[in-house]
Design a protein around this motif. Structure first.
Motif, PDB file in Angstrom:
ATOM      1  N   VAL A   1       0.850  -1.162   0.082  1.00  0.00           N
ATOM      2  CA  VAL A   1      -0.037  -0.153  -0.005  1.00  0.00           C
ATOM      3  C   VAL A   1       0.991   1.374   0.099  1.00  0.00           C
ATOM      4  N   PHE A   2       0.703   2.067  -0.841  1.00  0.00           N
ATOM      5  CA  PHE A   2       1.616   3.491  -1.152  1.00  0.00           C
ATOM      6  C   PHE A   2       0.592   4.441  -0.629  1.00  0.00           C
ATOM      7  N   LEU A   3       0.714   5.139   0.337  1.00  0.00           N
ATOM      8  CA  LEU A   3      -0.129   6.262   1.031  1.00  0.00           C
ATOM      9  C   LEU A   3       0.655   7.289   0.764  1.00  0.00           C
ATOM     10  N   ASP A   4      -0.228   8.458  -0.120  1.00  0.00           N
ATOM     11  CA  ASP A   4       0.283   9.620  -0.552  1.00  0.00           C
ATOM     12  C   ASP A   4      -0.706  10.543  -0.737  1.00  0.00           C
ATOM     13  N   ALA A   5      -1.539  10.832   0.389  1.00  0.00           N
ATOM     14  CA  ALA A   5      -2.580  11.465   0.262  1.00  0.00           C
ATOM     15  C   ALA A   5      -2.802  12.718   0.891  1.00  0.00           C
ATOM     16  N   GLU A   6      -3.866  13.549   1.425  1.00  0.00           N
ATOM     17  CA  GLU A   6      -3.852  14.609   2.142  1.00  0.00           C
ATOM     18  C   GLU A   6      -3.226  14.147   3.741  1.00  0.00           C
ATOM     19  N   LYS A   7      -2.270  15.046   4.024  1.00  0.00           N
ATOM     20  CA  LYS A   7      -1.373  14.617   5.221  1.00  0.00           C
ATOM     21  C   LYS A   7      -2.252  14.376   6.729  1.00  0.00           C
ATOM     22  N   GLU A   8      -3.268  15.339   6.862  1.00  0.00           N
ATOM     23  CA  GLU A   8      -4.339  15.099   7.778  1.00  0.00           C
ATOM     24  C   GLU A   8      -5.104  13.848   7.720  1.00  0.00           C
ATOM     25  N   ASP A   9      -5.109  13.387   6.731  1.00  0.00           N
ATOM     26  CA  ASP A   9      -6.099  12.078   6.378  1.00  0.00           C
ATOM     27  C   ASP A   9      -5.314  10.623   6.578  1.00  0.00           C
ATOM     28  N   TYR A  10      -3.967  10.776   6.886  1.00  0.00           N
ATOM     29  CA  TYR A  10      -3.207   9.493   6.806  1.00  0.00           C
ATOM     30  C   TYR A  10      -3.643   8.541   7.856  1.00  0.00           C
TER      31      TYR A  10
END
Length: 195
Positions: free
Chosen positions: A118-127
């Motif tokens: 899983v690569f997570l690169d979304a809005e930081k507050e949503d991690y």
């Protein structure tokens, strides 16, 4: 293809284009690193949360293609989704990459697949919330890679500390480019741990 996307990203950053409108691509060395993580894995199934215009998706799909894997990318911005499709097609990787449009908090719970990476690169507050939704879709031996943990340490420092304190994971901060938190799943998380 990748060079063009790298130029576009650099130009947008130089011109001060608003963060929400920029490609927000990973750094080229991070792209190569993602390729290296995925390419040696047989039939590697990758979930990308935050596909933007497809730069990291192309690296991931090129790696997945090596041994018969696939990438499923999630992106909510309609303009970025259109660019994602154009760029992935131009790269000749549409056979190894799919895109789901919409808010990841809504689309992720509907996905029943299990993923190796899983690569997570979304809005930081949503991690944190996105990690919680993705965690049950990664079996022991799988990886969760989160970008920007050093460049946005004020927001994501807590994310890294939580992963490193989780006894069901082995997690390390890698100081590559903007910082990656790499978490290996050691065992399934207890159901109450995912809430």
């Amino acid at each position: 293809m990748l060079a063009r996307l790298e130029r576009e990203d650099a130009d947008e950053r130089t011109q001060g284009v608003a963060r929400e409108q920029r490609a927000r691509a990973v750094a080229p060395t991070t792209g190569r690193f993602l390729f290296a993580l995925v390419a040696p894995q047989n039939a590697c199934e990758v979930l990308e949360i935050g596909g933007s215009r497809g730069y990291s998706s192309i690296w991931l799909a090129a790696g997945a293609r090596m041994l018969g894997g696939r990438v499923l990318s999630l992106e909510h911005d309609p303009d970025k989704c259109a660019a994602w499709r154009r760029n992935v097609t131009e790269a000749g990787l549409e056979e190894w990459a799919d895109l789901i449009e919409g808010d990841a908090f809504e689309t992720l719970p509907t996905i029943e697949d299990v993923f190796d990476v899983v690569f997570l690169d979304a809005e930081k507050e949503d991690y944190e919330g996105l990690f919680a939704l993705a965690r049950g879709k990664v079996e022991p031996g799988g990886l969760v890679v989160a970008d920007n943990v050093l460049s946005h340490e004020e927001t994501l420092g807590a994310y890294s500390r939580a992963r490193q304190a989780d006894p069901t994971l082995e997690s390390v901060t890698v100081p590559l480019d903007r910082g990656l938190e790499i978490s290996v799943v050691l065992r399934d998380a207890p159901v109450d741990h995912l809430k």
